[in-house]
Design a protein around this motif. Structure first.
Motif, PDB file in Angstrom:
ATOM      1  N   ASP A   1       0.813  -1.215   0.000  1.00  0.00           N
ATOM      2  CA  ASP A   1       0.000   0.000   0.000  1.00  0.00           C
ATOM      3  C   ASP A   1       0.847   1.265   0.000  1.00  0.00           C
ATOM      4  O   ASP A   1       0.310   2.372   0.083  1.00  0.00           O
ATOM      5  CB  ASP A   1      -0.960   0.008   1.188  1.00  0.00           C
ATOM      6  CG  ASP A   1      -0.261   0.116   2.536  1.00  0.00           C
ATOM      7  OD1 ASP A   1       0.996   0.065   2.572  1.00  0.00           O
ATOM      8  OD2 ASP A   1      -0.958   0.241   3.566  1.00  0.00           O
ATOM      9  N   GLY A   2       2.173   1.125  -0.097  1.00  0.00           N
ATOM     10  CA  GLY A   2       3.053   2.280  -0.151  1.00  0.00           C
ATOM     11  C   GLY A   2       3.478   2.810   1.195  1.00  0.00           C
ATOM     12  O   GLY A   2       4.239   3.776   1.278  1.00  0.00           O
ATOM     13  N   ARG A   3       3.025   2.167   2.276  1.00  0.00           N
ATOM     14  CA  ARG A   3       3.414   2.633   3.604  1.00  0.00           C
ATOM     15  C   ARG A   3       4.659   1.896   4.094  1.00  0.00           C
ATOM     16  O   ARG A   3       4.898   0.744   3.755  1.00  0.00           O
ATOM     17  CB  ARG A   3       2.276   2.448   4.604  1.00  0.00           C
ATOM     18  CG  ARG A   3       1.106   3.401   4.394  1.00  0.00           C
ATOM     19  CD  ARG A   3       0.166   3.379   5.582  1.00  0.00           C
ATOM     20  NE  ARG A   3      -0.481   2.062   5.741  1.00  0.00           N
ATOM     21  CZ  ARG A   3      -1.119   1.679   6.841  1.00  0.00           C
ATOM     22  NH1 ARG A   3      -1.182   2.487   7.885  1.00  0.00           N
ATOM     23  NH2 ARG A   3      -1.694   0.496   6.886  1.00  0.00           N
ATOM     24  N   TYR A   4       5.431   2.591   4.896  1.00  0.00           N
ATOM     25  CA  TYR A   4       6.599   2.004   5.542  1.00  0.00           C
ATOM     26  C   TYR A   4       6.782   2.688   6.895  1.00  0.00           C
ATOM     27  O   TYR A   4       6.214   3.762   7.142  1.00  0.00           O
ATOM     28  CB  TYR A   4       7.857   2.179   4.684  1.00  0.00           C
ATOM     29  CG  TYR A   4       8.286   3.623   4.490  1.00  0.00           C
ATOM     30  CD1 TYR A   4       9.244   4.215   5.313  1.00  0.00           C
ATOM     31  CD2 TYR A   4       7.732   4.413   3.476  1.00  0.00           C
ATOM     32  CE1 TYR A   4       9.624   5.540   5.143  1.00  0.00           C
ATOM     33  CE2 TYR A   4       8.099   5.736   3.301  1.00  0.00           C
ATOM     34  CZ  TYR A   4       9.054   6.293   4.134  1.00  0.00           C
ATOM     35  OH  TYR A   4       9.423   7.608   3.973  1.00  0.00           O
ATOM     36  N   LEU A   5       7.548   2.086   7.776  1.00  0.00           N
ATOM     37  CA  LEU A   5       7.801   2.704   9.073  1.00  0.00           C
ATOM     38  C   LEU A   5       8.989   3.636   8.939  1.00  0.00           C
ATOM     39  O   LEU A   5      10.083   3.227   8.511  1.00  0.00           O
ATOM     40  CB  LEU A   5       8.078   1.646  10.141  1.00  0.00           C
ATOM     41  CG  LEU A   5       7.868   2.141  11.578  1.00  0.00           C
ATOM     42  CD1 LEU A   5       6.393   2.429  11.819  1.00  0.00           C
ATOM     43  CD2 LEU A   5       8.380   1.129  12.584  1.00  0.00           C
ATOM     44  N   GLY A   6       8.786   4.891   9.280  1.00  0.00           N
ATOM     45  CA  GLY A   6       9.828   5.890   9.135  1.00  0.00           C
ATOM     46  C   GLY A   6      10.862   5.824  10.238  1.00  0.00           C
ATOM     47  O   GLY A   6      10.712   5.111  11.237  1.00  0.00           O
ATOM     48  N   ALA A   7      11.936   6.600  10.071  1.00  0.00           N
ATOM     49  CA  ALA A   7      12.982   6.659  11.076  1.00  0.00           C
ATOM     50  C   ALA A   7      12.493   7.292  12.370  1.00  0.00           C
ATOM     51  O   ALA A   7      13.137   7.158  13.412  1.00  0.00           O
ATOM     52  CB  ALA A   7      14.170   7.440  10.532  1.00  0.00           C
ATOM     53  N   ASP A   8      11.355   7.967  12.308  1.00  0.00           N
ATOM     54  CA  ASP A   8      10.753   8.549  13.505  1.00  0.00           C
ATOM     55  C   ASP A   8       9.805   7.582  14.201  1.00  0.00           C
ATOM     56  O   ASP A   8       9.135   7.944  15.168  1.00  0.00           O
ATOM     57  CB  ASP A   8       9.998   9.835  13.148  1.00  0.00           C
ATOM     58  CG  ASP A   8       8.967   9.632  12.046  1.00  0.00           C
ATOM     59  OD1 ASP A   8       8.802   8.481  11.571  1.00  0.00           O
ATOM     60  OD2 ASP A   8       8.330  10.623  11.639  1.00  0.00           O
ATOM     61  N   GLY A   9       9.729   6.350  13.710  1.00  0.00           N
ATOM     62  CA  GLY A   9       8.862   5.355  14.325  1.00  0.00           C
ATOM     63  C   GLY A   9       7.406   5.476  13.942  1.00  0.00           C
ATOM     64  O   GLY A   9       6.560   4.766  14.489  1.00  0.00           O
ATOM     65  N   LYS A  10       7.106   6.312  12.950  1.00  0.00           N
ATOM     66  CA  LYS A  10       5.719   6.519  12.526  1.00  0.00           C
ATOM     67  C   LYS A  10       5.525   5.997  11.107  1.00  0.00           C
ATOM     68  O   LYS A  10       6.444   6.066  10.290  1.00  0.00           O
ATOM     69  CB  LYS A  10       5.379   8.013  12.566  1.00  0.00           C
ATOM     70  CG  LYS A  10       5.521   8.651  13.942  1.00  0.00           C
ATOM     71  CD  LYS A  10       5.267  10.148  13.871  1.00  0.00           C
ATOM     72  CE  LYS A  10       5.461  10.802  15.229  1.00  0.00           C
ATOM     73  NZ  LYS A  10       5.258  12.288  15.157  1.00  0.00           N
ATOM     74  N   PRO A  11       4.335   5.510  10.803  1.00  0.00           N
ATOM     75  CA  PRO A  11       4.075   5.077   9.417  1.00  0.00           C
ATOM     76  C   PRO A  11       4.181   6.263   8.458  1.00  0.00           C
ATOM     77  O   PRO A  11       3.683   7.359   8.733  1.00  0.00           O
ATOM     78  CB  PRO A  11       2.640   4.536   9.482  1.00  0.00           C
ATOM     79  CG  PRO A  11       2.438   4.169  10.909  1.00  0.00           C
ATOM     80  CD  PRO A  11       3.207   5.182  11.699  1.00  0.00           C
ATOM     81  N   GLN A  12       4.851   6.042   7.353  1.00  0.00           N
ATOM     82  CA  GLN A  12       5.037   7.062   6.333  1.00  0.00           C
ATOM     83  C   GLN A  12       4.612   6.487   4.988  1.00  0.00           C
ATOM     84  O   GLN A  12       4.425   5.285   4.837  1.00  0.00           O
ATOM     85  CB  GLN A  12       6.514   7.486   6.264  1.00  0.00           C
ATOM     86  CG  GLN A  12       7.102   7.961   7.562  1.00  0.00           C
ATOM     87  CD  GLN A  12       6.658   9.352   7.944  1.00  0.00           C
ATOM     88  OE1 GLN A  12       6.055  10.076   7.130  1.00  0.00           O
ATOM     89  NE2 GLN A  12       6.958   9.766   9.164  1.00  0.00           N
ATOM     90  N   ARG A  13       4.477   7.379   3.986  1.00  0.00           N
ATOM     91  CA  ARG A  13       4.145   6.940   2.634  1.00  0.00           C
ATOM     92  C   ARG A  13       5.252   7.331   1.667  1.00  0.00           C
ATOM     93  O   ARG A  13       6.010   8.267   1.914  1.00  0.00           O
ATOM     94  CB  ARG A  13       2.805   7.540   2.180  1.00  0.00           C
ATOM     95  CG  ARG A  13       1.610   6.922   2.884  1.00  0.00           C
ATOM     96  CD  ARG A  13       0.306   7.234   2.180  1.00  0.00           C
ATOM     97  NE  ARG A  13      -0.809   6.531   2.802  1.00  0.00           N
ATOM     98  CZ  ARG A  13      -1.179   5.297   2.505  1.00  0.00           C
ATOM     99  NH1 ARG A  13      -0.515   4.635   1.572  1.00  0.00           N
ATOM    100  NH2 ARG A  13      -2.199   4.740   3.114  1.00  0.00           N
TER     101      ARG A  13
END
Length: 806
Positions: A416-428
């Protein structure tokens, strides 16, 4: 093939002339070099043709041409050998699985998120024989994990969610089996098959495992004896370097096992600063057989019939705690001999893991269909470079090296294009981005891997650069030198993100926010922050992106005293490499002021070069803030001030100013003689053992460029001879066929470039220094260069490079 970038090389005859037409910055220059070559059975006359859709993609500048004498005309040459049409068939994933290569043989797709491969053991549950999870000489398996790292040097990480087919009823906690005496099995290599995208092994227990994968999912077929219980173990907490937490849930009605592991601890035994979790991996497993019995365990307590459990192994000492951990088991009906399972993972959520499975590996898709698709995927990627001629072993060594160059970075975004960012939050994904990649072994990969990746797939290179920028932005502008998935580990030295991004851009990867990335990297190189002056993690994992940046800006070098770094001289040299990269990138986007500033800064290597270090000549040395040399006495074998290397080895790591280095050594002839002594003993024999710290180390990165420096000193035939000797003596189609750690495909990338007869000695420029190609014929198909998002598209333009004997 209009629309594609194609580089072809054809060689024949006893000698070579290389004529390289250079297109750069609006001018054209031709270099011709002729010299007799002593290389036994040399590949000779090179005919190189390059067709480019955009000037940005051109990889044509040769710093030194190949040795040559005239031969017959190309028209009189016999037709070249046929190009390989089935490169995947030559891949031998067992190459590098011993001799400290630390590769793994399991099933994986190019840059895949999921890599399903065995975890071997020598009888210690918390100690893996090699960081890749597999050591060829360790013939006992404790499970088949869903993630792996290729070729890393320290206690790596990954090895998440080991799944083990167990013949028998589960009567005790597998976590209590600290010596792997019960819930593991021996195997023989005679019962093992490893191919690109496929792995199978028959275990001495009577069980068997057959594995294949998509990018984010896997299909497994497990076999069991008919007359014994068939069970599957999920050791959810037993990641390779342990875990801080893990969960598991069995749903008998749905025939699923799901859960997660929170892990990391990269290089934990070597750096107390890294004894922490960096990611949570979620997994789902769907079986095609009903469960007759199931249960869970935590530590030494087994609970038959329980459907949930939690608890990690702990990582406080840098290693998992023996006897701790949690997991689940399922046992199938009596007489079960075949069990199929589909697995999927996500770094975002369990729901995303399920979505990945539905999208890539739906229930209706068979194991054989997934395996065929995996083979076809590898075929497409490996066919970007087709070679002709050579022996079967040479072809296997070459295509396995190309294969290994495509295992890292690893995909981190879900379907779905989401990944976990370096800030610990889901990103797109960013606009225009197709993939988010993690696991950046920067200190290694910036020297050859990213250039090869981008040369044959500019879009993948672009997405890698954008991925690194995304993670840095999410971390407040701080770029890390060694990412584990998205987590900062700070391992190694220097600021490798700068030359990695510049190298990607130079080799045609333009479809990322170039100006945004450049601004961020310039800020990191000019504005010291608290981490840059913090010694936390030193040595091995100093937390600053530019350790001791304030001192570097003040003195022009990183001092040995109070440097908050691993080694002052090495840090200075790496900073110079990064500065040159920023100068190159700034020049490419028209920022002339920063181009001049960082080009001047890139000469910092000369501030740690002691011209009078020895009677034989100068060497790199660590110096104090007051300008005095750090060590009262000096020997070229010293490792003081350096990172995984000696002064003798680091002295050649001046990528962007080889002419300046030669002058500092007393001229080209003196530099040539120094190189001779670096590679050979006094009787003229090559010494590639790496035991003598004053000589070449072919197993590590700081001096991996050294053979190619002969070209700059006017003796290209010595480059050809030395490169060929390294390939012939140290690389091969055997489990020990990589000379040391593969380092996320970096050493394999060196081999691929060298076998093609060209190498990016200066990693921030699309300049290829030449040597003798291993194969008589080679074709490189590099897709059209992706345009920069911050600059207008370059008008289409075709250029060509050709060399002909005359």
């Amino acid at each position: 093939m209009d629309g594609d970038n194609v580089v072809t090389t054809e060689c024949d005859g006893p000698a070579m002339e290389n004529r390289v037409t250079v297109f750069r910055s609006g001018f054209t220059h031709t270099v011709v070099n002729r010299r007799a070559s002593p290389v036994p059975n040399p590949t000779a006359r090179a005919v190189q043709t390059v067709r480019r859709r955009t000037l940005a993609a051109v990889v044509t500048t040769a710093v030194a041409a190949l040795a040559a004498v005239t031969a017959g005309s190309p028209a009189s040459a016999a037709p070249g050998p046929r190009l390989v049409t089935d490169p995947a068939a030559y891949v031998n994933p067992l190459i590098g699985s011993t001799n400290l290569g630390n590769t793994y043989p399991g099933a994986v797709r190019p840059f895949g998120m999921l890599a399903w491969s065995p975890q071997t053991t020598r009888g210690a549950q918390v100690s893996t024989p090699a960081p890749g999870g597999y050591e060829y000489r360790a013939t006992r398996v404790r499970g088949f994990s869903l993630t792996h790292l290729n070729g890393v040097g320290c206690n790596g990480g990954a090895g998440d969610i080991p799944i083990m087919p167990y013949v028998g009823d589960v009567a005790s906690s597998p976590s209590a089996d600290t010596s792997d005496a019960t819930y593991a099995s021996d195997f023989s290599h005679e019962n093992e098959t490893a191919r690109a995208g496929y792995y199978r092994v028959g275990l001495d227990s009577g069980a068997s495992a057959e594995l294949t994968t998509t990018a984010r999912t896997g299909s497994g077929r497990f076999g069991f004896p008919a007359n014994q219980p068939a069970s599957m173990l999920f050791r959810t907490s037993n990641s390779e370097t342990g875990s801080t937490d893990a969960t598991v849930q069995v749903d008998a009605a749905a025939r699923t096992v799901t859960g997660s592991v929170t892990a990391g601890n990269f290089c934990g035994p070597q750096s107390a600063n890294n004894r922490q979790a960096l990611y949570t991996l979620h997994f789902t497993a769907h079986f095609d057989q009903p469960f007759a019995r199931f249960g869970t365990w935590r530590d030494d307590a087994l609970t038959p019939g329980a459907s949930t459990a939690s608890g990690g192994t702990g990582v406080d000492t840098g290693s998992p705690v023996p006897g701790k951990g949690s997991g689940a088991y399922v046992t199938f009906a009596e007489g079960t001999t075949k069990v199929g399972v589909k697995v999927a993972i996500s770094y975002v959520s369990l729901d995303n893991a399920e979505a990945n499975l539905r999208a890539e590996n739906p229930q209706k898709k068979t194991f054989d269909a997934i395996r065929s698709e995996a083979t076809a995927d590898w075929q497409r990627h490996l066919s970007k470079i087709k070679v002709g001629g050579g022996s079967a072993d040479q072809l296997s060594t070459f295509y396995t090296a190309l294969y290994h160059s495509m295992l890292e970075p690893t995909l981190t975004n879900d379907v779905d294009g989401r990944y976990l960012g370096a800030d610990g939050k889901p990103q797109r994904l960013a606009k225009g981005q197709e993939a988010q990649y993690g696991t950046f072994s920067g200190w290694d990969q910036y020297r050859a891997q990213v250039q090869l990746m981008t040369l044959i797939d500019p879009k993948a290179g672009s997405d890698y650069a954008q991925s690194l920028f995304n993670y840095a932005t999410q971390r407040g502008g701080e770029w890390d030198r060694w990412l584990l998935v998205h987590g900062k580990t700070s391992v190694m030295s220097g600021d490798p993100a700068a030359p990695a991004v510049a190298g990607i851009h130079a080799f045609g990867g333009r479809d990322f926010d170039v100006k945004g990335a450049l601004r961020s990297l310039i800020t990191a190189a000019t504005v010291p922050n608290a981490n840059d002056s913090d010694s936390a993690g030193c040595n091995v994992a100093c937390v600053g992106q530019r350790p001791a940046l304030d001192k570097y800006l003040q003195l022009g070098y990183v001092p040995a005293d109070g440097c908050s770094c691993w080694g002052g001289a090495a840090e200075t040299m790496e900073d110079g490499v990064a500065d040159f990269a920023l100068a190159e990138l700034a020049g490419q986007v028209g920022d002339r002021a920063n181009e001049r500033t960082f080009l001047k800064r890139s000469g910092s290597w000369s501030n740690v070069f002691d011209v009078t270090a020895t009677p034989q000549g100068g060497y790199m040395r660590s110096r104090k803030a007051d300008g005095t040399w750090a060590d009262r006495t000096f020997t070229p074998a010293t490792e003081s001030g350096f990172v995984e290397g000696s002064s003798a080895r680091y002295t050649w790591m001046v990528y962007s100013d080889v002419a300046g280095l030669a002058r500092a050594m007393g001229g080209n002839k003196a530099a040539e003689q120094r190189l001779d002594a670096f590679f050979r003993t006094t009787d003229g024999t090559f010494d590639f053992s790496a035991r003598d710290l004053t000589r070449y180390d072919p197993t590590n990165e700081p001096d991996m460029n050294a053979p190619y420096l002969y070209n700059y000193f006017g003796v290209p035939y010595k480059a050809q001879e030395t490169v060929r000797a390294v390939m012939d003596q140290l690389w091969g189609n055997t489990p020990g066929g990589i000379p040391g750690n593969d380092d996320a495909g970096t050493m394999s990338s060196w081999y691929v470039f060298s076998a093609l007869g060209m190498y990016p000695q200066n990693p921030s420029r699309a300049d290829l220094v030449l040597s003798a190609p291993l194969f008589p014929r080679a074709v490189i198909e590099a897709g059209p260069a992706a345009r920069s998002r911050s600059t207008p598209r370059t008008p289409p333009r075709r250029t060509s490079t050709s060399s002909r004997s005359r």
